[in-house]
Design an enzyme around this catalytic site. Structure first.
Site, PDB file in Angstrom:
ATOM      1  N   SER A   1       0.836  -1.214   0.000  1.00  0.00           N
ATOM      2  CA  SER A   1       0.000   0.000   0.000  1.00  0.00           C
ATOM      3  C   SER A   1       0.861   1.251   0.000  1.00  0.00           C
ATOM      4  CB  SER A   1      -0.856   0.081   1.264  1.00  0.00           C
ATOM      5  OG  SER A   1      -1.819  -0.908   1.266  1.00  0.00           O
TER       6      SER A   1
ATOM      7  N   HIS B   1      -3.457   0.916  -5.423  1.00  0.00           N
ATOM      8  CA  HIS B   1      -2.731  -0.207  -6.001  1.00  0.00           C
ATOM      9  C   HIS B   1      -2.950  -0.186  -7.509  1.00  0.00           C
ATOM     10  CE1 HIS B   1      -1.973  -2.638  -2.252  1.00  0.00           C
ATOM     11  NE2 HIS B   1      -2.836  -1.742  -1.822  1.00  0.00           N
TER      12      HIS B   1
ATOM     13  N   HIS C   1      -5.158  -9.274  -1.458  1.00  0.00           N
ATOM     14  CA  HIS C   1      -5.326  -9.520  -0.023  1.00  0.00           C
ATOM     15  C   HIS C   1      -6.444 -10.528   0.213  1.00  0.00           C
ATOM     16  CE1 HIS C   1      -3.686  -5.391  -0.383  1.00  0.00           C
ATOM     17  NE2 HIS C   1      -3.016  -5.690   0.704  1.00  0.00           N
TER      18      HIS C   1
ATOM     19  N   TYR D   1      -8.552 -10.316   2.529  1.00  0.00           N
ATOM     20  CA  TYR D   1      -9.784  -9.607   2.893  1.00  0.00           C
ATOM     21  C   TYR D   1     -10.580  -9.117   1.681  1.00  0.00           C
ATOM     22  CZ  TYR D   1      -7.090  -5.258   2.236  1.00  0.00           C
ATOM     23  OH  TYR D   1      -6.323  -4.259   1.721  1.00  0.00           O
ATOM     24  N   GLU D   2      -9.954  -9.118   0.513  1.00  0.00           N
ATOM     25  CA  GLU D   2     -10.688  -8.733  -0.695  1.00  0.00           C
ATOM     26  C   GLU D   2     -11.618  -9.854  -1.163  1.00  0.00           C
ATOM     27  OE1 GLU D   2      -8.236  -6.194  -3.628  1.00  0.00           O
ATOM     28  OE2 GLU D   2      -6.739  -7.306  -2.487  1.00  0.00           O
TER      29      GLU D   2
ATOM     30  N   ALA E   1       2.742  -1.818   4.351  1.00  0.00           N
ATOM     31  CA  ALA E   1       2.448  -0.800   5.353  1.00  0.00           C
ATOM     32  C   ALA E   1       1.982  -1.555   6.593  1.00  0.00           C
ATOM     33  CB  ALA E   1       1.350   0.120   4.851  1.00  0.00           C
TER      34      ALA E   1
ATOM     35  N   MET F   1      -2.065  -6.719   7.168  1.00  0.00           N
ATOM     36  CA  MET F   1      -3.083  -7.606   6.595  1.00  0.00           C
ATOM     37  C   MET F   1      -2.576  -8.305   5.330  1.00  0.00           C
ATOM     38  SD  MET F   1      -6.298  -5.000   6.896  1.00  0.00           S
ATOM     39  CE  MET F   1      -6.492  -3.928   8.333  1.00  0.00           C
ATOM     40  N   SER F   2      -1.274  -8.429   5.200  1.00  0.00           N
ATOM     41  CA  SER F   2      -0.733  -9.031   3.971  1.00  0.00           C
ATOM     42  C   SER F   2       0.504  -9.853   4.304  1.00  0.00           C
ATOM     43  CB  SER F   2      -0.367  -7.919   2.986  1.00  0.00           C
ATOM     44  OG  SER F   2       0.718  -7.146   3.481  1.00  0.00           O
TER      45      SER F   2
ATOM     46  N   ASN G   1       1.608   3.903  11.221  1.00  0.00           N
ATOM     47  CA  ASN G   1       0.786   4.394  12.337  1.00  0.00           C
ATOM     48  C   ASN G   1       1.124   3.577  13.571  1.00  0.00           C
ATOM     49  OD1 ASN G   1      -0.814   2.298  10.524  1.00  0.00           O
ATOM     50  ND2 ASN G   1      -1.531   2.024  12.635  1.00  0.00           N
TER      51      ASN G   1
ATOM     52  N   HIS H   1      -7.205   4.568   6.820  1.00  0.00           N
ATOM     53  CA  HIS H   1      -6.389   4.234   5.652  1.00  0.00           C
ATOM     54  C   HIS H   1      -5.690   5.475   5.084  1.00  0.00           C
ATOM     55  CE1 HIS H   1      -5.030   1.873   2.280  1.00  0.00           C
ATOM     56  NE2 HIS H   1      -5.633   2.655   1.411  1.00  0.00           N
TER      57      HIS H   1
HETATM   58  N1  HPA Z   1      -3.186  -2.694  11.329  1.00  0.00           N
HETATM   59  C1  HPA Z   1      -3.314  -3.514  10.277  1.00  0.00           C
HETATM   60  N2  HPA Z   1      -2.866  -3.223   9.063  1.00  0.00           N
HETATM   61  C2  HPA Z   1      -2.247  -2.052   8.905  1.00  0.00           C
HETATM   62  C3  HPA Z   1      -2.073  -1.142   9.964  1.00  0.00           C
HETATM   63  C4  HPA Z   1      -2.573  -1.492  11.244  1.00  0.00           C
HETATM   64  O1  HPA Z   1      -2.457  -0.742  12.236  1.00  0.00           O
HETATM   65  N3  HPA Z   1      -1.416  -0.064   9.450  1.00  0.00           N
HETATM   66  C5  HPA Z   1      -1.195  -0.323   8.146  1.00  0.00           C
HETATM   67  N4  HPA Z   1      -1.693  -1.514   7.806  1.00  0.00           N
END
Ligand code: HPA
Length: 273
Positions: free
Chosen positions: A32, A63, A85, A87-88, A115, A213-214, A237, A248
């Site tokens: 991402s 993407h 992903h 989750y998609e 990320a 998540m990847s 973050n 996001h």
């Molecule tokens: N959690 C899950 N996936 C993420 C995060 C997070 O805090 N930041 C960027 N991708």
């Protein structure tokens, strides 16, 4: 009749070769907000995922959804701008299909990027973390099902998921660039929700330093296929409960802020491996 995975992989491989891709050494998966590195590839050939037989099509904003082939850091690379992903709604076989295709194309090493949220209290958003190990917290595994022995062993050793010799190189490249590269364990959740503060507290006790998540499924398949792996997370973050809330937009903004360092680091790693 259902078509086997190896047949699908071969059809995708043939299409990619027909488009002029050859002699690739290293695969890159750009997470991402990190896809811009693909724009620095010299003499690029771009192939849209939608044109490649059996490739899924990515749905997440930010993407691009294409392969970029060419030279980067003096190496022939094949970069994924955008990944798939769980989750998609894709199966893990679909999520990891490009890794199978990379292996079939002769790629021996993979650099995965993402990320991630920082769980380790020493991390600050905007820092980069070399992944030293991973925790599969998705509740599933891409290797579940019949094993195709021609692709890899039934029981894959994950003792050195992220190549130790490569880790040494990455460490020294970062040092030479005066980058304060963090290191740690990446834990992969399925998403698409961000985690709860309670989940983050729990997985900090498990030993996780960053969350996303990847990556986890792709690295499992890369190891199954006998590839060497490097992982770099951009800490975008602080994880849930460590800052007021998550979104996001912030994730993408942070990747934009550090993209110059990220791109230079990956390029220099490529020169040294
Ligand atoms: N959690 C899950 N996936 C993420 C995060 C997070 O805090 N930041 C960027 N991708």
């Amino acid at each position: 009749m259902t078509i086997t995975l190896s047949k699908k992989v071969n059809e995708a491989k043939s299409y990619i070769i027909e488009n002029g891709v050859q002699d690739i050494e290293i695969g890159l998966i750009l997470g991402s907000g990190l896809g811009e590195l693909g724009e620095e590839v010299e003499n690029p050939i771009a192939i849209s995922y939608s044109k490649i037989p059996h490739f899924p099509v990515s749905t997440v904003e930010g993407h691009a959804g294409q392969l970029v082939y060419g030279t980067l850091g003096g190496k022939k690379v094949l970069a994924m701008q955008g990944r798939f992903h769980f989750y998609e709604g894709y199966s893990l076989e679909e999520v990891t299909f490009p890794v199978r295709v990379m292996k079939a194309l002769g790629i021996h090493s993979l650099i995965v990027t993402n990320a991630a949220g920082g769980i380790n209290t020493d991390f600050t958003p905007g820092e980069l973390m070399m992944i030293t190990d991973q925790i599969n917290y998705t509740g599933t595994n891409p290797l579940i099902g019949l094993n195709d022995d021609s692709m890899g062993p039934r029981f894959t050793d994950m003792s050195h998921a992220y190549d130790p010799a490569y880790q040494k190189i990455v460490r020294s490249v970062a040092k030479n660039m005066a980058i304060d590269l963090k290191e740690g364990v990446y834990i992969g959740f399925s998403g698409p929700t961000y985690e709860t503060p309670a989940e983050i507290k729990m997985v900090r006790l498990f030993g996780a330093d960053a969350v996303g998540m990847s990556t986890v499924p792709e690295v499992i398949v890369a190891k199954h296929a006998g590839m060497r792996v490097i992982g770099i997370s951009c800490i975008t973050n602080l994880a849930a409960g460590m800052q007021a809330n998550l979104n996001h937009k912030e994730v993408v903004e942070t990747t934009q802020r550090v993209k110059h360092t990220f791109k230079a680091l990956v390029k220099n790693i490529l020169s040294e491996i």
